[in-house]
Design an enzyme around this catalytic site. Structure first.
Site, PDB file in Angstrom:
ATOM      1  N   GLU A 194      49.414  44.308  32.427  1.00  0.00           N
ATOM      2  CA  GLU A 194      49.810  45.566  32.806  1.00  0.00           C
ATOM      3  C   GLU A 194      49.235  46.399  33.761  1.00  0.00           C
ATOM      4  O   GLU A 194      49.478  46.920  34.776  1.00  0.00           O
ATOM      5  CB  GLU A 194      50.378  46.293  31.634  1.00  0.00           C
ATOM      6  CG  GLU A 194      51.205  47.587  32.062  1.00  0.00           C
ATOM      7  CD  GLU A 194      51.553  48.547  30.943  1.00  0.00           C
ATOM      8  OE1 GLU A 194      51.824  49.674  30.897  1.00  0.00           O
ATOM      9  OE2 GLU A 194      51.295  47.992  29.772  1.00  0.00           O
ATOM     10  N   ASP A 195      47.865  46.530  33.601  1.00  0.00           N
ATOM     11  CA  ASP A 195      46.920  47.262  34.013  1.00  0.00           C
ATOM     12  C   ASP A 195      45.821  46.682  35.205  1.00  0.00           C
ATOM     13  O   ASP A 195      45.172  47.347  35.770  1.00  0.00           O
ATOM     14  CB  ASP A 195      46.044  48.022  33.029  1.00  0.00           C
ATOM     15  CG  ASP A 195      46.947  48.987  32.277  1.00  0.00           C
ATOM     16  OD1 ASP A 195      47.978  49.323  32.550  1.00  0.00           O
ATOM     17  OD2 ASP A 195      46.387  49.264  31.044  1.00  0.00           O
ATOM     18  N   HIS A 238      45.696  42.250  25.584  1.00  0.00           N
ATOM     19  CA  HIS A 238      47.137  43.022  25.836  1.00  0.00           C
ATOM     20  C   HIS A 238      47.297  44.158  26.757  1.00  0.00           C
ATOM     21  O   HIS A 238      48.426  44.251  27.118  1.00  0.00           O
ATOM     22  CB  HIS A 238      47.110  43.702  24.294  1.00  0.00           C
ATOM     23  CG  HIS A 238      46.639  44.901  24.086  1.00  0.00           C
ATOM     24  ND1 HIS A 238      45.445  45.067  23.601  1.00  0.00           N
ATOM     25  CD2 HIS A 238      47.153  46.222  24.442  1.00  0.00           C
ATOM     26  CE1 HIS A 238      44.978  46.181  23.457  1.00  0.00           C
ATOM     27  NE2 HIS A 238      46.200  47.001  24.084  1.00  0.00           N
ATOM     28  N   HIS A 258      38.754  49.668  24.422  1.00  0.00           N
ATOM     29  CA  HIS A 258      39.760  50.027  23.835  1.00  0.00           C
ATOM     30  C   HIS A 258      40.303  48.709  23.183  1.00  0.00           C
ATOM     31  O   HIS A 258      40.619  48.685  21.963  1.00  0.00           O
ATOM     32  CB  HIS A 258      40.879  50.796  24.608  1.00  0.00           C
ATOM     33  CG  HIS A 258      42.465  50.680  24.046  1.00  0.00           C
ATOM     34  ND1 HIS A 258      42.719  51.318  22.974  1.00  0.00           N
ATOM     35  CD2 HIS A 258      43.487  49.845  24.650  1.00  0.00           C
ATOM     36  CE1 HIS A 258      43.943  51.250  22.796  1.00  0.00           C
ATOM     37  NE2 HIS A 258      44.483  50.270  23.709  1.00  0.00           N
ATOM     38  N   ASP A 283      46.952  49.035  18.211  1.00  0.00           N
ATOM     39  CA  ASP A 283      46.859  49.671  19.282  1.00  0.00           C
ATOM     40  C   ASP A 283      47.147  51.469  19.110  1.00  0.00           C
ATOM     41  O   ASP A 283      46.160  52.119  19.492  1.00  0.00           O
ATOM     42  CB  ASP A 283      47.791  49.205  20.489  1.00  0.00           C
ATOM     43  CG  ASP A 283      47.766  49.932  21.642  1.00  0.00           C
ATOM     44  OD1 ASP A 283      46.896  49.806  22.645  1.00  0.00           O
ATOM     45  OD2 ASP A 283      48.725  50.931  21.881  1.00  0.00           O
TER      46      ASP A 283
END
Length: 731
Positions: free
Chosen positions: A134-135, A130, A106, A195
């Site tokens: 967060e992940d 990016h 992705h 995105d």
């Protein structure tokens, strides 16, 4: 973060489109127009599973990204991309998309989209990273240490657009955060758009109702944002993807039309060949291309024209090297072909608000076929495709490193600045959402000039009220009028592109506030929000609390408007001697006309009336023109003593905007100049404007100019002049 899992198929619109878009390559009969093949996510998935390569070597998985990036930046340092990929791949290792592919595919796909648009290295580096903060376990401090403050700032901006459910309130709040992040650096929005494009390409495994919900949000917010940022390559593909999901039947019909047209001979090819010959003969170096329309564009043309012609499936694009060559090409085409003048638009001299520049025209051939033509330079073409992405790094080398505070982005468009201003004043998510969609629905922006030489960017259809709040913010509550192109105009006046507007404000101490009917003339959320907030804090003046008899529409309550009827002020005065005039009619009685009240040294003329009387008028009096038109012979008149400055009677009018205590201030100014008020009339206010008429006795006619200047200086008064009432021919 990717909010939509990867599907097994690439989606209905598997192609990259430009400003006009390109026909969908998912259609077998429609060839791809891009030179570089779409990234193979399954092959990249296998490459990612093999892990990172030896230190210093470029991983095979980012080969496509490096190739696309070097096409725009041949000397770019690829080491930051290599390190970003290694960190992202190791951080996302073990995470899989629902399609079974490694999650790293992705951010790789998003980065490739941006690389093909010409994004600079730091944007691509941030794009690869990016989702890491967060992940994964990666922190912003780690990103700052390894890649610098600029990349960290971009990653943080994208990270703040956290993953949420697409509910009625969650999505507006997400885009509110997006606007705040974008306002400080438009590259944040570039990454978000790429995105969303990749996620839209991969909606195949999601439930139909969720596909539709995401597609509607994309249609209502992200596509207009892409348009405003000038990123047409993303905008057109997003349009086609949304079209396929929300209107599958129309999409299938359009797909069939494009497939059938591709199987036939393209008349645009013949027109392009003729244009190449014309330009070659003229000595103009140019590249002539055929630009197929994307699906939504074809659908719109079909709705507009009904039956489609072969030339309706695309446009001819002419690329040159210099701006002047654009107009040279235009001249040659209009000479050798029949121009369709109504289709001509010059977006070079007047660029669109999203940086777009081109000449648009259309030409007709003898067989009746009409081809639309776009003419632009190579640099204009780059900006037309990629918008703000094509601008590279908006921060000049040597600029201060970003800190925790806000940053001023030189690429920030005016519309984005407006959104940032009013979003802070709209805490309610639903109100913000409706205002956001309404503002984005404005498909055209105008530029108006302030009287100080500055400019204001406003949506088409904006009024003087919108301009007032755009320039002064909440200080515009005291706006009492405007001059547009030097002429007095009401606040409801709709402004046009290129207008010059001067906004007139009452002093703050007057306590003036907005009028309820201003809300009927606003097009910008900023103006509406500010006006409603004022009424919320001043409930006594709110629209529902103000009746027609209590407040005249369009102006603040004043002493002139507060009375049930317009005041009629009359004062008796002894008529003193008046300046002497001599007429060329022996035995006639001389009377100074009341309609224009002439005084020395006014230029005057006279007309004989019944009873042996000659009325003396100023030569500019309308009554003079009427009587001359009726065949009345003028009588010669002169002042007995042109320098006579004896006391005289004169009638003046004052045009003003309504405000409290205006009448008192005017009468005080008149008294201070030594004039006596014989009579005064205040007419009913109209759209916030009030006309006063005063008959005054001056002790010396030489005082008249200073009296008029003193009246003009009263706040709210915009014009003072000698009254010229209508007069009958028998006067």
């Amino acid at each position: 973060m990717s909010t939509e899992p990867k599907g097994a198929a690439h989606g209905a619109s598997d192609r990259a489109a430009g400003e006009d878009g390109q026909a969908n390559p998912a259609t077998p009969a429609t060839p791809r127009k891009r030179g570089r093949a779409r990234i193979d996510l399954r092959r990249l998935g296998r490459a990612a599973l093999l892990g990172s390569t030896a230190r210093g070597r470029l991983p095979a998985a980012i080969g496509h990204v490096a190739e696309a990036h070097r096409a725009y930046y041949p000397d770019a340092d690829l080491e930051p991309l290599r390190r970003a990929y290694v960190l992202a791949e190791s951080s996302h290792r073990g995470q899989m998309r629902k399609s079974g592919e490694p999650y790293i595919t992705h951010p790789l796909a998003v980065t490739l989209i941006l690389a093909e648009l010409g994004a600079e290295t730091k944007t691509l580096t941030a794009s690869l990273l990016h989702d890491t903060v967060e992940d994964t376990e990666v922190t912003l401090d780690q990103v700052r240490t390894e890649f610098g403050a600029e990349v960290c700032y971009l990653v943080d901006g994208v990270t703040k657009l956290e993953k949420v459910d697409y509910g009625s309130a969650a999505e507006p709040e997400t885009f509110r955060k997006m606007l705040v992040a974008t306002g400080n650096d438009v590259r944040v929005m570039s990454i978000k758009l790429a995105d969303r494009l990749h996620n839209m390409r991969t909606l195949g495994v999601m439930r139909p109702e969720k596909q539709a919900r995401i597609a509607k949000v994309t249609r209502d917010v992200l596509i207009p944002l892409a348009e405003r940022l000038g990123v047409q390559a993303l905008k057109t593909e997003l349009e086609d993807l949304v079209f396929a999901i929300l209107h599958p039947e129309e999409y299938a019909t359009t797909q069939s039309l494009i497939r059938d047209n591709a199987a036939r001979h393209d008349p645009l090819a013949d027109i392009a060949d003729e244009m190449r010959a014309v330009l070659r003969e003229a000595g103009i170096e140019a590249e002539v291309l055929i630009r197929p329309r994307h699906f939504v564009s074809v659908h719109r043309v079909r709705i507009k024209r009904g039956e489609l012609r072969g030339t309706d499936f695309g446009r001819v694009l002419v690329l040159v090297n210099e701006d002047a060559d654009c107009y040279g090409v235009l001249g040659e085409l209009h000479t050798c072909f029949t121009p369709v003048i109504s289709e001509f638009k010059d977006f070079i001299a007047v660029p669109k608000f999203n940086l777009y520049q081109s000449l648009h025209t259309a030409v007709a051939r003898p067989d009746g076929s009409v081809a639309e033509v776009l003419i632009r330079t190579q640099q204009m073409h780059k900006v037309a495709e990629a918008g703000v992405v094509a601008l590279g790094n908006p921060y000049a080398p040597g600029a201060d490193e970003p800190g925790d505070g806000e940053r001023a982005d030189p690429t920030r468009p005016g519309w984005l600045s407006r959104l940032l201003d009013w979003q802070q004043a709209t805490p309610d998510p639903d109100a913000f959402w409706s205002s956001l969609r309404e503002d984005l629905a404005q498909d055209r922006e105008i530029t108006v000039y302030r009287n100080d030489g500055g400019t204001l960017g406003l949506p088409a259809g904006a009024s003087c009220v919108d301009a007032a709040y755009a320039q002064y913010g909440e200080d515009a509550h005291t706006c009492i009028g405007a001059r547009v192109n030097g002429r007095l105009a009401t606040l409801s006046t709709v402004l046009r592109d290129g207008d010059t507007v001067q906004l007139l404000l009452a002093p703050q101490e007057t306590g003036s506030g907005p009028s309820p009917d201003w809300l009927d003339h606003t097009r910008t959320p900023a103006a509406r929000i500010a006006i409603r907030r004022w009424f919320a804090t001043h409930p006594a003046t709110a629209p529902e609390a103000t009746g027609p008899a209590e407040r005249q529409p369009g102006f603040p309550e004043s002493s002139a408007a507060a009375a049930p009827r317009p005041p009629q002020l009359t004062a008796a005065a002894t008529r003193p001697g008046q300046p002497s005039a001599v007429v060329d009619l022996p035995g006639a009685t001389v009377r100074l006309a009341r309609c224009c009240t002439p005084v020395p040294p006014d230029a005057v003329t006279g007309f004989a009336v019944r009873g042996g009387v000659v009325t003396v008028h100023r030569v500019t009096c309308p009554a003079v023109q009427r009587m001359a038109a009726a065949g009345r012979e003028p009588v010669g008149v002169r002042w007995e003593d042109p320098d006579d400055t004896a006391e005289c009677r004169v009638t003046l009018f004052a045009e003003s905007f309504g405000r409290p205590h205006l009448l008192a201030d005017l009468t005080e100014a008149i008294a201070l100049e030594g004039a006596e008020i014989v009579s005064a009339t205040v007419e009913p206010p109209t759209e916030g404007r009030v006309r006063h008429t005063y008959t005054l006795q001056l002790p010396d006619s030489a005082l008249l100019p200073s009296l008029m200047r003193a009246m003009r200086k009263v706040p709210g008064v915009y014009d003072v002049g000698r009254a010229q009432h209508s007069a009958t021919a028998t006067q």
